[in-house]
Design a protein around this motif. Structure first.
Motif, PDB file in Angstrom:
ATOM      1  N   LEU A 118       0.830  -1.203   0.000  1.00  0.00           N
ATOM      2  CA  LEU A 118       0.000   0.000   0.000  1.00  0.00           C
ATOM      3  C   LEU A 118       0.866   1.254   0.000  1.00  0.00           C
ATOM      4  N   SER A 119       0.389   2.281  -0.717  1.00  0.00           N
ATOM      5  CA  SER A 119       1.023   3.600  -0.704  1.00  0.00           C
ATOM      6  C   SER A 119      -0.052   4.638  -0.454  1.00  0.00           C
ATOM      7  N   PHE A 120       0.237   5.573   0.452  1.00  0.00           N
ATOM      8  CA  PHE A 120      -0.746   6.585   0.839  1.00  0.00           C
ATOM      9  C   PHE A 120      -0.151   7.977   0.692  1.00  0.00           C
ATOM     10  N   SER A 121      -1.038   8.940   0.408  1.00  0.00           N
ATOM     11  CA  SER A 121      -0.603  10.329   0.305  1.00  0.00           C
ATOM     12  C   SER A 121      -1.075  11.164   1.489  1.00  0.00           C
ATOM     13  N   SER A 122      -1.930  10.586   2.355  1.00  0.00           N
ATOM     14  CA  SER A 122      -2.389  11.326   3.534  1.00  0.00           C
ATOM     15  C   SER A 122      -2.629  10.363   4.696  1.00  0.00           C
ATOM     16  N   ALA A 123      -2.592  10.903   5.915  1.00  0.00           N
ATOM     17  CA  ALA A 123      -2.814  10.083   7.115  1.00  0.00           C
ATOM     18  C   ALA A 123      -4.230   9.528   7.136  1.00  0.00           C
ATOM     19  N   GLU A 124      -5.195  10.313   6.668  1.00  0.00           N
ATOM     20  CA  GLU A 124      -6.589   9.855   6.643  1.00  0.00           C
ATOM     21  C   GLU A 124      -6.733   8.620   5.760  1.00  0.00           C
ATOM     22  N   GLU A 125      -6.116   8.636   4.586  1.00  0.00           N
ATOM     23  CA  GLU A 125      -6.133   7.472   3.696  1.00  0.00           C
ATOM     24  C   GLU A 125      -5.454   6.277   4.361  1.00  0.00           C
ATOM     25  N   MET A 126      -4.358   6.540   5.054  1.00  0.00           N
ATOM     26  CA  MET A 126      -3.568   5.474   5.640  1.00  0.00           C
ATOM     27  C   MET A 126      -4.371   4.654   6.651  1.00  0.00           C
ATOM     28  N   HIS A 127      -5.028   5.314   7.590  1.00  0.00           N
ATOM     29  CA  HIS A 127      -5.772   4.587   8.622  1.00  0.00           C
ATOM     30  C   HIS A 127      -6.870   3.719   8.015  1.00  0.00           C
ATOM     31  N   ASP A 128      -7.634   4.274   7.114  1.00  0.00           N
ATOM     32  CA  ASP A 128      -8.717   3.530   6.476  1.00  0.00           C
ATOM     33  C   ASP A 128      -8.171   2.407   5.595  1.00  0.00           C
ATOM     34  N   GLY A 129      -7.128   2.698   4.838  1.00  0.00           N
ATOM     35  CA  GLY A 129      -6.550   1.703   3.935  1.00  0.00           C
ATOM     36  C   GLY A 129      -5.930   0.526   4.669  1.00  0.00           C
ATOM     37  N   LEU A 130      -5.219   0.809   5.763  1.00  0.00           N
ATOM     38  CA  LEU A 130      -4.622  -0.288   6.537  1.00  0.00           C
ATOM     39  C   LEU A 130      -5.702  -1.145   7.178  1.00  0.00           C
ATOM     40  N   ASP A 131      -6.753  -0.515   7.697  1.00  0.00           N
ATOM     41  CA  ASP A 131      -7.867  -1.283   8.273  1.00  0.00           C
ATOM     42  C   ASP A 131      -8.490  -2.208   7.237  1.00  0.00           C
ATOM     43  N   ARG A 132      -8.731  -1.682   6.042  1.00  0.00           N
ATOM     44  CA  ARG A 132      -9.336  -2.518   4.984  1.00  0.00           C
ATOM     45  C   ARG A 132      -8.417  -3.654   4.573  1.00  0.00           C
ATOM     46  N   ALA A 133      -7.120  -3.383   4.474  1.00  0.00           N
ATOM     47  CA  ALA A 133      -6.173  -4.432   4.081  1.00  0.00           C
ATOM     48  C   ALA A 133      -6.113  -5.537   5.131  1.00  0.00           C
ATOM     49  N   VAL A 134      -6.033  -5.158   6.407  1.00  0.00           N
ATOM     50  CA  VAL A 134      -6.014  -6.159   7.477  1.00  0.00           C
ATOM     51  C   VAL A 134      -7.296  -6.973   7.442  1.00  0.00           C
ATOM     52  N   ASN A 135      -8.431  -6.310   7.336  1.00  0.00           N
ATOM     53  CA  ASN A 135      -9.713  -7.023   7.300  1.00  0.00           C
ATOM     54  C   ASN A 135      -9.801  -7.978   6.113  1.00  0.00           C
ATOM     55  N   SER A 136      -9.226  -7.605   4.987  1.00  0.00           N
ATOM     56  CA  SER A 136      -9.284  -8.494   3.817  1.00  0.00           C
ATOM     57  C   SER A 136      -8.419  -9.738   4.009  1.00  0.00           C
ATOM     58  N   LEU A 137      -7.370  -9.646   4.818  1.00  0.00           N
ATOM     59  CA  LEU A 137      -6.514 -10.814   5.050  1.00  0.00           C
ATOM     60  C   LEU A 137      -6.972 -11.678   6.223  1.00  0.00           C
ATOM     61  N   ILE A 138      -7.865 -11.163   7.047  1.00  0.00           N
ATOM     62  CA  ILE A 138      -8.352 -11.947   8.189  1.00  0.00           C
ATOM     63  C   ILE A 138      -9.004 -13.244   7.721  1.00  0.00           C
TER      64      ILE A 138
END
Length: 73
Positions: free
Chosen positions: A13-33
């Protein structure tokens, strides 16, 4: 946010803002669960490579049911 699955077990994952980062990491973790639950012998490792650049991956060194964070040296 730019997401690039490198395999069923890893998402880069690559992010340009902190807001994107938190949401994106949550979605990625949830997709791998789901994958971790079917594998049942690994957990999830979130690695920060540099500001805005992360990998979320199934990792056998992480106990099943856990998500750990690391910073790449």
């Amino acid at each position: 946010m730019i997401a690039a699955p490198t395999a069923e077990r890893e998402i880069r994952l690559s992010f340009s803002s902190a807001e994107e980062m938190h949401d994106g990491l949550d979605r990625a973790v949830n997709s791998l669960i789901e994958s971790a639950a079917t594998d049942a012998n690994c957990g999830i490792l979130v690695t920060r490579h540099e500001p805005g650049s992360y990998t979320v991956a199934l990792d056998e060194s992480v106990p099943f049911g856990q998500t750990l964070e690391a910073i790449a040296a």
